[in-house]
Design a protein around this motif. Structure first.
Motif, PDB file in Angstrom:
ATOM      1  N   UNK A 110      -3.429  39.780  78.764  1.00 25.36           N
ATOM      2  CA  UNK A 110      -2.453  38.682  78.833  1.00 25.36           C
ATOM      3  C   UNK A 110      -1.303  39.061  79.754  1.00 25.36           C
ATOM      4  N   UNK A 111      -0.996  38.149  80.676  1.00 29.89           N
ATOM      5  CA  UNK A 111       0.157  38.318  81.565  1.00 29.89           C
ATOM      6  C   UNK A 111       1.028  37.075  81.456  1.00 29.89           C
ATOM      7  N   UNK A 112       2.282  37.273  81.044  1.00 33.48           N
ATOM      8  CA  UNK A 112       3.225  36.164  81.033  1.00 33.48           C
ATOM      9  C   UNK A 112       3.789  36.088  82.445  1.00 33.48           C
ATOM     10  N   UNK A 113       3.541  34.973  83.115  1.00 35.36           N
ATOM     11  CA  UNK A 113       3.890  34.831  84.525  1.00 35.36           C
ATOM     12  C   UNK A 113       5.321  34.370  84.752  1.00 35.36           C
ATOM     13  N   UNK A 114       5.916  33.711  83.770  1.00 41.69           N
ATOM     14  CA  UNK A 114       7.298  33.284  83.942  1.00 41.69           C
ATOM     15  C   UNK A 114       7.677  32.160  83.006  1.00 41.69           C
ATOM     16  N   UNK A 115       8.977  31.892  82.983  1.00 43.61           N
ATOM     17  CA  UNK A 115       9.534  30.814  82.167  1.00 43.61           C
ATOM     18  C   UNK A 115      10.489  30.009  83.027  1.00 43.61           C
ATOM     19  N   UNK A 116      10.311  28.704  83.037  1.00 41.38           N
ATOM     20  CA  UNK A 116      11.229  27.799  83.710  1.00 41.38           C
ATOM     21  C   UNK A 116      12.034  27.076  82.646  1.00 41.38           C
ATOM     22  N   UNK A 117      13.348  27.152  82.772  1.00 41.41           N
ATOM     23  CA  UNK A 117      14.247  26.516  81.811  1.00 41.41           C
ATOM     24  C   UNK A 117      14.679  25.169  82.383  1.00 41.41           C
ATOM     25  N   UNK A 118      14.467  24.091  81.635  1.00 35.42           N
ATOM     26  CA  UNK A 118      14.727  22.757  82.168  1.00 35.42           C
ATOM     27  C   UNK A 118      15.468  21.889  81.153  1.00 35.42           C
TER      28      UNK A 118
END
Length: 178
Positions: free
Chosen positions: A117-125
């Motif tokens: 598992x690789x968490x690629x990123x989080x976008x906060x909106x």
């Protein structure tokens, strides 16, 4: 006194706490046997999918999706310039929109420790409604700041009133020449 044109720029900035977090992650494996790589990838993706479904049912996730299984093969080069045996790669990508940030934190800590598992990123909106509302507020404050700045310039010139003639976003003001 003749007409005086004063061109100013109004700015305003506001910080707003995010309302949503869009997390992207991948479950991926590689190895020499294609069927084994595909099977292991699907096996590791199952608890991710189940966890997302459970969190959506509990209200922590607004929506989630996964992309179909992606499989590719390559024949890498060795250090001495010869071709090595095929290496097969398989992956499944997920996207989840969280509304509960505490649950997001817990889930990312759990899931990121998993094999493959690789968490690629989080976008906060923000939600579209909040974004539109905040943009309107910021635009109004920027205009007020511009009028105040123009009034200060006019006052320094001994003028008593300011009449806005044109309001535009940066780079869009009409070119009236010299």
């Amino acid at each position: 006194m003749s007409e005086v044109t004063i061109t100013v720029r109004g700015e305003h900035e506001v910080r707003v706490a995010p309302e949503r977090a869009i997390v992207t992650l991948s479950v991926a494996m590689e190895g020499p046997v294609r069927d084994a790589v595909v099977a292991r990838t699907l096996e590791l993706a199952t608890p991710v999918r189940e966890g997302l479904e459970a969190r959506q049912g509990a209200g922590a996730i607004e929506a989630w999706s996964s992309r179909r299984l992606s499989v590719r093969s390559e024949r890498p080069w060795s250090g001495d310039g010869t071709r090595l045996a095929l290496v097969h790669h398989a992956s499944v990508d997920f996207t989840a929109t969280f509304v509960d940030f505490a649950e997001l934190s817990t889930w990312v800590a759990e899931i990121s420790a998993g094999e493959g598992v690789s968490v690629n990123g989080t976008d906060w909106i923000l939600t579209p409604h909040t974004r539109a509302h905040v943009e309107q507020q910021v635009a109004a404050e920027a205009v007020r700041a511009a009028v105040a700045r123009a009034t200060a310039y006019a006052s320094a010139l001994g003028l008593t009133s300011v009449e806005p003639i044109e309001i535009a976003d940066a780079g869009l003001i009409t070119d009236t020449g010299p």
